[in-house]
Write a protein that holds these residues in place. Sequence first.
Motif, PDB file in Angstrom:
ATOM      1  N   LYS A  57       0.818  -1.202   0.000  1.00 31.24           N
ATOM      2  CA  LYS A  57       0.000   0.000   0.000  1.00 31.24           C
ATOM      3  C   LYS A  57       0.856   1.259   0.000  1.00 31.24           C
ATOM      4  CE  LYS A  57      -3.626  -2.600   0.552  1.00 31.24           C
ATOM      5  NZ  LYS A  57      -3.846  -3.445  -0.557  1.00 31.24           N
ATOM      6  N   MET A  58       2.054   1.176   0.621  1.00 32.67           N
ATOM      7  CA  MET A  58       2.865   2.382   0.764  1.00 32.67           C
ATOM      8  C   MET A  58       3.556   2.803  -0.523  1.00 32.67           C
ATOM      9  SD  MET A  58       5.979   0.904   3.036  1.00 32.67           S
ATOM     10  CE  MET A  58       6.559  -0.737   2.776  1.00 32.67           C
ATOM     11  N   THR A  59       3.869   1.877  -1.437  1.00 30.05           N
ATOM     12  CA  THR A  59       4.624   2.263  -2.622  1.00 30.05           C
ATOM     13  C   THR A  59       3.918   1.955  -3.930  1.00 30.05           C
ATOM     14  OG1 THR A  59       5.755   0.153  -2.833  1.00 30.05           O
ATOM     15  CG2 THR A  59       6.793   1.806  -1.422  1.00 30.05           C
ATOM     16  N   GLY A  60       3.200   0.859  -3.990  1.00 26.66           N
ATOM     17  CA  GLY A  60       2.582   0.452  -5.241  1.00 26.66           C
ATOM     18  C   GLY A  60       3.602   0.055  -6.300  1.00 26.66           C
ATOM     19  N   GLN A  61       4.863  -0.163  -5.915  1.00 26.11           N
ATOM     20  CA  GLN A  61       5.907  -0.529  -6.860  1.00 26.11           C
ATOM     21  C   GLN A  61       6.030  -2.040  -6.977  1.00 26.11           C
ATOM     22  OE1 GLN A  61       9.058   1.639  -4.718  1.00 26.11           O
ATOM     23  NE2 GLN A  61       9.519   2.563  -6.696  1.00 26.11           N
ATOM     24  N   ASP A  62       6.565  -2.471  -8.110  1.00 24.41           N
ATOM     25  CA  ASP A  62       6.941  -3.869  -8.223  1.00 24.41           C
ATOM     26  C   ASP A  62       8.093  -4.124  -7.266  1.00 24.41           C
ATOM     27  OD1 ASP A  62       5.085  -4.392 -10.139  1.00 24.41           O
ATOM     28  OD2 ASP A  62       6.474  -4.282 -11.825  1.00 24.41           O
ATOM     29  N   TYR A  63       8.132  -5.316  -6.730  1.00 29.15           N
ATOM     30  CA  TYR A  63       9.164  -5.703  -5.774  1.00 29.15           C
ATOM     31  C   TYR A  63      10.561  -5.476  -6.358  1.00 29.15           C
ATOM     32  CZ  TYR A  63      10.640  -8.650  -1.816  1.00 29.15           C
ATOM     33  OH  TYR A  63      11.184  -9.135  -0.666  1.00 29.15           O
ATOM     34  N   ALA A  64      10.750  -5.879  -7.615  1.00 35.51           N
ATOM     35  CA  ALA A  64      12.065  -5.769  -8.244  1.00 35.51           C
ATOM     36  C   ALA A  64      12.462  -4.325  -8.522  1.00 35.51           C
ATOM     37  CB  ALA A  64      12.087  -6.562  -9.544  1.00 35.51           C
ATOM     38  N   GLU A  65      11.489  -3.408  -8.559  1.00 39.98           N
ATOM     39  CA  GLU A  65      11.777  -2.007  -8.860  1.00 39.98           C
ATOM     40  C   GLU A  65      12.041  -1.174  -7.614  1.00 39.98           C
ATOM     41  OE1 GLU A  65       8.293  -0.853 -10.982  1.00 39.98           O
ATOM     42  OE2 GLU A  65       8.915  -1.858 -12.821  1.00 39.98           O
TER      43      GLU A  65
END
Length: 192
Positions: A146-154
């Motif tokens: 919820k805090m970033t919405g980024q892909d794990y690898a990114e």
Amino acid sequence: MAAARVVLPQPVTFVTGNAKKLEEVQAILGQSVPFRSIKLDLPELQGEPEDISKEKARLAAKEVNGPVLVEDTCLCFNALEGLPGLNNLLMAYEDKSAYALCIFSLAIGPNEEPITFLGKTPQFRLDTPVAGSQSSILNKIRCELKMTGQDYAEMPKEEKNKISHRYKALALVKSHFADAGYTFQTSPSNRE
């Protein structure tokens, strides 16, 4: 009364042939655990993740005749009651959530029972099949943070390490070394 110090004859051998994994482990452990690395061809084992990791540690400790640290990572699917496996099996289930499980096993020597350290990252979701190994899948799938919405690898390494299954398991390894009072007769001299 203080615990007896255990003198290890050599640094811990971290078993990996993966340069990126070695780099991550070095960054997380720093100088807290003297180790060197080596690539060993250990057999692909079947069974429960913790049992697999322990058996790999036993085999590696016999091969290097000293203390070893091995790592096993898997993606466990909630719909399959935590069973790791092929992600395309999940397509038949409504629940596509999973968690990443990282297990480090430490064997102090070839005749010692391995100790395991588990790290878990919840909240993965796999909506479409992803080709590749468990490791590459973990780096490709969407982490529902919820805090970033980024892909794990990114994610930046510092952010990833706050939630990473590997970081959580290695924090336990680091703590174990601090609490157990291991000392080493030699210092790490080669990292392969």
